[in-house]
Design a protein around this motif. Sequence first.
Motif, PDB file in Angstrom:
ATOM      1  N   GLY A  26      28.335   3.610  -6.392  1.00 32.57           N
ATOM      2  CA  GLY A  26      28.660   2.216  -6.672  1.00 32.57           C
ATOM      3  C   GLY A  26      28.210   1.785  -8.058  1.00 32.57           C
ATOM      4  O   GLY A  26      28.899   1.022  -8.746  1.00 32.57           O
ATOM      5  N   ALA A  27      27.056   2.263  -8.484  1.00 37.02           N
ATOM      6  CA  ALA A  27      26.574   1.937  -9.830  1.00 37.02           C
ATOM      7  C   ALA A  27      27.473   2.553 -10.897  1.00 37.02           C
ATOM      8  O   ALA A  27      27.740   1.939 -11.940  1.00 37.02           O
ATOM      9  CB  ALA A  27      25.134   2.414 -10.012  1.00 37.02           C
ATOM     10  N   LEU A  28      27.952   3.763 -10.656  1.00 37.58           N
ATOM     11  CA  LEU A  28      28.905   4.377 -11.584  1.00 37.58           C
ATOM     12  C   LEU A  28      30.165   3.526 -11.686  1.00 37.58           C
ATOM     13  O   LEU A  28      30.662   3.254 -12.794  1.00 37.58           O
ATOM     14  CB  LEU A  28      29.249   5.788 -11.113  1.00 37.58           C
ATOM     15  N   PHE A 226      33.471  12.953 -10.650  1.00 37.95           N
ATOM     16  CA  PHE A 226      32.028  13.034 -10.427  1.00 37.95           C
ATOM     17  C   PHE A 226      31.596  12.440  -9.089  1.00 37.95           C
ATOM     18  O   PHE A 226      30.609  12.870  -8.493  1.00 37.95           O
ATOM     19  CB  PHE A 226      31.277  12.321 -11.558  1.00 37.95           C
ATOM     20  N   TRP A 227      32.306  11.420  -8.608  1.00 37.05           N
ATOM     21  CA  TRP A 227      31.825  10.628  -7.481  1.00 37.05           C
ATOM     22  C   TRP A 227      31.676  11.422  -6.193  1.00 37.05           C
ATOM     23  O   TRP A 227      30.857  11.093  -5.340  1.00 37.05           O
ATOM     24  CB  TRP A 227      32.756   9.439  -7.256  1.00 37.05           C
ATOM     25  N   CYS A 228      32.471  12.493  -6.033  1.00 34.68           N
ATOM     26  CA  CYS A 228      32.392  13.255  -4.786  1.00 34.68           C
ATOM     27  C   CYS A 228      31.734  14.617  -4.975  1.00 34.68           C
ATOM     28  O   CYS A 228      31.802  15.474  -4.101  1.00 34.68           O
ATOM     29  CB  CYS A 228      33.789  13.420  -4.182  1.00 34.68           C
ATOM     30  N   MET A 229      31.062  14.804  -6.112  1.00 27.15           N
ATOM     31  CA  MET A 229      30.385  16.076  -6.358  1.00 27.15           C
ATOM     32  C   MET A 229      29.063  16.154  -5.595  1.00 27.15           C
ATOM     33  O   MET A 229      28.332  15.168  -5.497  1.00 27.15           O
ATOM     34  CB  MET A 229      30.096  16.244  -7.850  1.00 27.15           C
ATOM     35  N   PRO A 230      28.734  17.323  -5.062  1.00 29.55           N
ATOM     36  CA  PRO A 230      27.412  17.482  -4.447  1.00 29.55           C
ATOM     37  C   PRO A 230      26.310  17.206  -5.473  1.00 29.55           C
ATOM     38  O   PRO A 230      26.424  17.579  -6.634  1.00 29.55           O
ATOM     39  CB  PRO A 230      27.392  18.953  -4.014  1.00 29.55           C
ATOM     40  N   GLY A 231      25.269  16.513  -5.043  1.00 28.13           N
ATOM     41  CA  GLY A 231      24.150  16.235  -5.936  1.00 28.13           C
ATOM     42  C   GLY A 231      24.394  15.120  -6.917  1.00 28.13           C
ATOM     43  O   GLY A 231      23.633  14.976  -7.891  1.00 28.13           O
ATOM     44  N   GLU A 237      20.618   9.740 -11.524  1.00 27.38           N
ATOM     45  CA  GLU A 237      19.264   9.220 -11.737  1.00 27.38           C
ATOM     46  C   GLU A 237      18.626   9.764 -13.003  1.00 27.38           C
ATOM     47  O   GLU A 237      17.715   9.157 -13.557  1.00 27.38           O
ATOM     48  CB  GLU A 237      18.377   9.532 -10.528  1.00 27.38           C
ATOM     49  N   ASP A 238      19.086  10.915 -13.495  1.00 26.55           N
ATOM     50  CA  ASP A 238      18.550  11.477 -14.736  1.00 26.55           C
ATOM     51  C   ASP A 238      19.245  10.804 -15.915  1.00 26.55           C
ATOM     52  O   ASP A 238      20.473  10.883 -16.072  1.00 26.55           O
ATOM     53  CB  ASP A 238      18.792  12.988 -14.775  1.00 26.55           C
ATOM     54  N   ALA A 239      18.479  10.132 -16.767  1.00 25.14           N
ATOM     55  CA  ALA A 239      19.058   9.312 -17.837  1.00 25.14           C
ATOM     56  C   ALA A 239      19.930  10.129 -18.784  1.00 25.14           C
ATOM     57  O   ALA A 239      21.017   9.685 -19.191  1.00 25.14           O
ATOM     58  CB  ALA A 239      17.945   8.619 -18.626  1.00 25.14           C
ATOM     59  N   GLY A 240      19.493  11.316 -19.150  1.00 24.72           N
ATOM     60  CA  GLY A 240      20.262  12.131 -20.072  1.00 24.72           C
ATOM     61  C   GLY A 240      21.572  12.595 -19.469  1.00 24.72           C
ATOM     62  O   GLY A 240      22.625  12.551 -20.124  1.00 24.72           O
ATOM     63  N   THR A 241      21.524  13.052 -18.224  1.00 22.84           N
ATOM     64  CA  THR A 241      22.741  13.507 -17.561  1.00 22.84           C
ATOM     65  C   THR A 241      23.682  12.337 -17.321  1.00 22.84           C
ATOM     66  O   THR A 241      24.907  12.476 -17.446  1.00 22.84           O
ATOM     67  CB  THR A 241      22.389  14.195 -16.229  1.00 22.84           C
ATOM     68  N   ARG A 242      23.131  11.185 -16.979  1.00 21.48           N
ATOM     69  CA  ARG A 242      23.961   9.999 -16.775  1.00 21.48           C
ATOM     70  C   ARG A 242      24.707   9.627 -18.055  1.00 21.48           C
ATOM     71  O   ARG A 242      25.905   9.333 -18.030  1.00 21.48           O
ATOM     72  CB  ARG A 242      23.099   8.832 -16.303  1.00 21.48           C
ATOM     73  N   ALA A 243      24.004   9.658 -19.187  1.00 17.51           N
ATOM     74  CA  ALA A 243      24.641   9.333 -20.464  1.00 17.51           C
ATOM     75  C   ALA A 243      25.765  10.327 -20.786  1.00 17.51           C
ATOM     76  O   ALA A 243      26.839   9.940 -21.262  1.00 17.51           O
ATOM     77  CB  ALA A 243      23.606   9.312 -21.581  1.00 17.51           C
TER      78      ALA A 243
END
Length: 275
Positions: A26-28, A226-231, A237-243
Motif C-alpha cells: 500500500g505504501a508503494l 514488485f508488489w507480488c514478489m516474495p520478500g 523497508e531497506d531505504a537503499g533498495t526502496r530508492a
Amino acid sequence: MGQELDDIRAHYGDVREEDRLVAGVGALERVRTQDVIRRYAATPPARVLDVGGGPGAYATWLVQRGYDVDLVDPVSRHVEQARTALATAGPGQGRAHMGEARALAFPDGGFDLVLLLGPLYHLLHAEDRAAALAEARRVLRPGGVLIAAAISRFASVMDGFSRALVRDPKFVSLMRRDLEEGRHINPTDNPVYFTTAYLHRPEDLADEARRAGFRTQALVGVEGPFWCMPGFAELWEDAGTRALMLEVLARVESEPSLLGASAHLLLVAINPDSP
C-alpha cells in the motif's frame, strides 16, 4: 448499481481503508501515485476534485501542499474520516462531501485536476464507467487533467498465486472469471478477496478515456512487478533498495510489455480545449 454500491459499502465497513496506504505494498502504491500527481498537477492553489477519495489520504496530502480540494465519496464513514483529516491539514483548503462519480454536484469547468482513484474499478458496467468519465470531463476546465486508476485484469492471478489464495476453489473460480470477463465478484464473506470490481486491460482503460473525449498523456503501471514478489516487505523497508525500486519503476512505468503486471494502472489525460 444498487447491489454493487451495497457490496462496496459493506466491504469498506469491514476493512480499515485508512490504514491501507500506510505500509508495505500500500505504501508503494501511495508513493508512486503521489509521484504521478506531482508531475501532472497544476501548481497550488489549483482546484482539485478527488472523486471516490475514501478517508482522504490523497486529499489531505494535497491540502498540505496548498491545494484547494473537494473530496467526494459514497461511504459515510470515509466522508467523516476525511472531514476530520482535512480540518487541520492546511495550508490549503479541503472539504468532504457524500456523493458518487456518476453524478457530481459541481458546476461545469470548475476544477484543474480530477482524481478518479477508485471509481472506475468499482463500477462494474461500461455505461457506469462512461458516465463517471463524462462527469469528470464536465467539471474539468479546458486543458485540465484527469488522473484515473484501474486494477489490472491480471491482478487476481498474481495475487492469488503469490499469497497462495489459489488453494481455495472459490478463489480460483473468481480468478478465472476475472481473466475471461474482468468482472470481479466475490462470492464469499472474505474481505481478502476484495469486493465487486471491474479489472481493466491497459488498452481498454485508454480506450474508455478516449471515447469520453479525453486525450491521453500517459498510461502508467503503478507497482510494476514488485508488489507480488516474495520478500517485498523486507525490500521496501531497506531505504537503499526502496530508492532503487522507485528509480526502476519510474524508468519502466510506461513500458507496454509490463503494464499488466502492476496491480494498479494510472491513466493521465487532458480535457481538450474543444471536442
